[in-house]
Design an enzyme around this catalytic site. Structure first.
Site, PDB file in Angstrom:
ATOM      1  CE  LYS A 118      67.014  42.657  68.818  1.00 16.40           C
ATOM      2  NZ  LYS A 118      65.537  42.716  68.847  1.00 16.40           N
TER       3      LYS A 118
ATOM      4  CD  GLN B   9      63.049  42.592  71.622  1.00 16.96           C
ATOM      5  OE1 GLN B   9      63.993  43.207  71.137  1.00 16.96           O
ATOM      6  NE2 GLN B   9      62.710  41.379  71.215  1.00 16.96           N
TER       7      GLN B   9
ATOM      8  CG  ASP C  48      62.927  45.319  64.516  1.00 16.70           C
ATOM      9  OD1 ASP C  48      63.955  44.625  64.313  1.00 16.70           O
ATOM     10  OD2 ASP C  48      62.424  45.469  65.641  1.00 16.70           O
TER      11      ASP C  48
END
Ligand code: NAD
Length: 292
Positions: free
Chosen positions: A52, A96, A119
């Site tokens: 990412k 994460q 997200d």
């Protein structure tokens, strides 16, 4: 059979994002900025976060990787998120997953400012998605929509079967495919671990999305000839002959399923790359929302 190559589709999106970022920079403004928090040093999570960050850099975005030890307390993590929430130089925040067991994922997800929730996991983002309001679409389902768009695969009126009902993949995917949006308008069946005779349902699928996390679970006898198959699964399977000691497997037995399909995604090189494209698009959107 069309191979839905995530490298090609994600590269095209990254080029668009690069152009948009160059325009921002040439106007004298700072580029979009994604902050990622990684707790502990799980191998797969390290790989995802590194990818990412690398993709942010390639696109011209700013990125900050915050590493915290596996034994960080929930309150210290919340404090870090609170700093990022109030930092006007940060547009998108991601934590994460999975997190160590002593940290409650739902508490962490809900601590992220929904305006920076790139997200798309916050309940406010999820609620807006259900109601068809503008929001951040979770990166993996978003990436799949972008994949369908890139290859101009028609979905309207088709029967889509989604295997898996997680908050980050299966459930939002089922909602999006049933929504009145481009690359939606399907009739959707959502299957899960309590679905009896799964194969009888998947054999009716014009579009099959496999997101259950069981390597090579979907076999040729579960496929309707001419189906579009989207393989979300990523599992590390031990393989002493491989350089890293493992291979990445999808949820679909690619070799036997691919010849039956109109189109299929490979693993690796399919949905995973599109997920990053979705995340980057959400980050640019967050930047635009908050600078406009
Ligand atoms: P999860 O474990 O949260 O959910 C799995 C779902 O599959 C559950 O809803 C469960 O009911 C269902 N399921 C399990 N066994 C089943 C069975 N035998 N029959 C029918 N349904 C069954 O998983 P997740 O987070 O949604 O991830 C799914 C897979 O996708 C994993 O391999 C994960 O690594 C991968 N993933 C990939 C990406 C990507 O970018 N490609 C992103 C997220 C997740």
């Amino acid at each position: 059979m069309t191979l839905l190559d995530g490298k090609i589709a994600s590269q095209a999106i990254k080029e668009q994002l690069k152009t948009a970022t160059q325009a921002i920079i040439s106007n004298g403004k700072r580029p979009p900025h994604l902050a990622a928090i990684l707790v502990g040093n799980d191998g797969a999570s390290e790989t995802y976060v590194a990818s990412k960050v690398k993709n942010c850099e390639e696109t011209g975005f700013l990125s900050t990787l915050i590493r915290l030890p596996a034994d960080v307390t929930e309150s210290d993590l919340l404090e870090k998120i609170s700093h990022l929430n109030s930092d006007s130089g940060v547009d998108g925040i991601l934590v994460q997953l999975p997190l160590p067991r002593h940290i409650r994922e739902s508490v962490i997800i809900q601590a992220i400012n929904p305006d920076k929730d790139v997200d798309g996991f916050h309940p406010i983002s999820a609620g807006k998605l259900v109601q068809g309001l503008p929001t951040f679409i979770p990166a993996t389902p978003y990436g799949i929509l972008l994949m369908l768009e890139h290859f101009q695969l028609s979905t309207k009126g088709k029967h889509a079967v989604v295997i898996g009902r997680s908050n980050i993949v299966g459930r939002p995917m089922s909602i999006l495919l049933s929504s009145n949006i481009p690359f939606g308008n399907c009739t959707v069946t959502l299957c899960h671990s309590h679905t009896p005779d799964l194969a009888a349902i998947t054999r009716q699928a014009d579009i099959l999305v496999a997101a259950l996390g069981k390597p090579e679970f979907v076999t040729a006898d579960m496929i309707k000839p001419g189906a579009i198959v989207i393989d979300v699964g990523i599992t590390r399977v031990a393989d002493p002959s491989a350089k890293k000691g493992f291979r990445i497997k999808g949820d679909v037995a690619f070799q036997e399923v691919a010849p039956l399909c109109e189109a299929i995604t490979p693993v690796p090189g399919g949905v995973g790359l599109m997920t990053i494209a979705g995340l980057l698009k959400n980050t640019l959107q967050a930047y635009q929302n908050h600078t406009s």
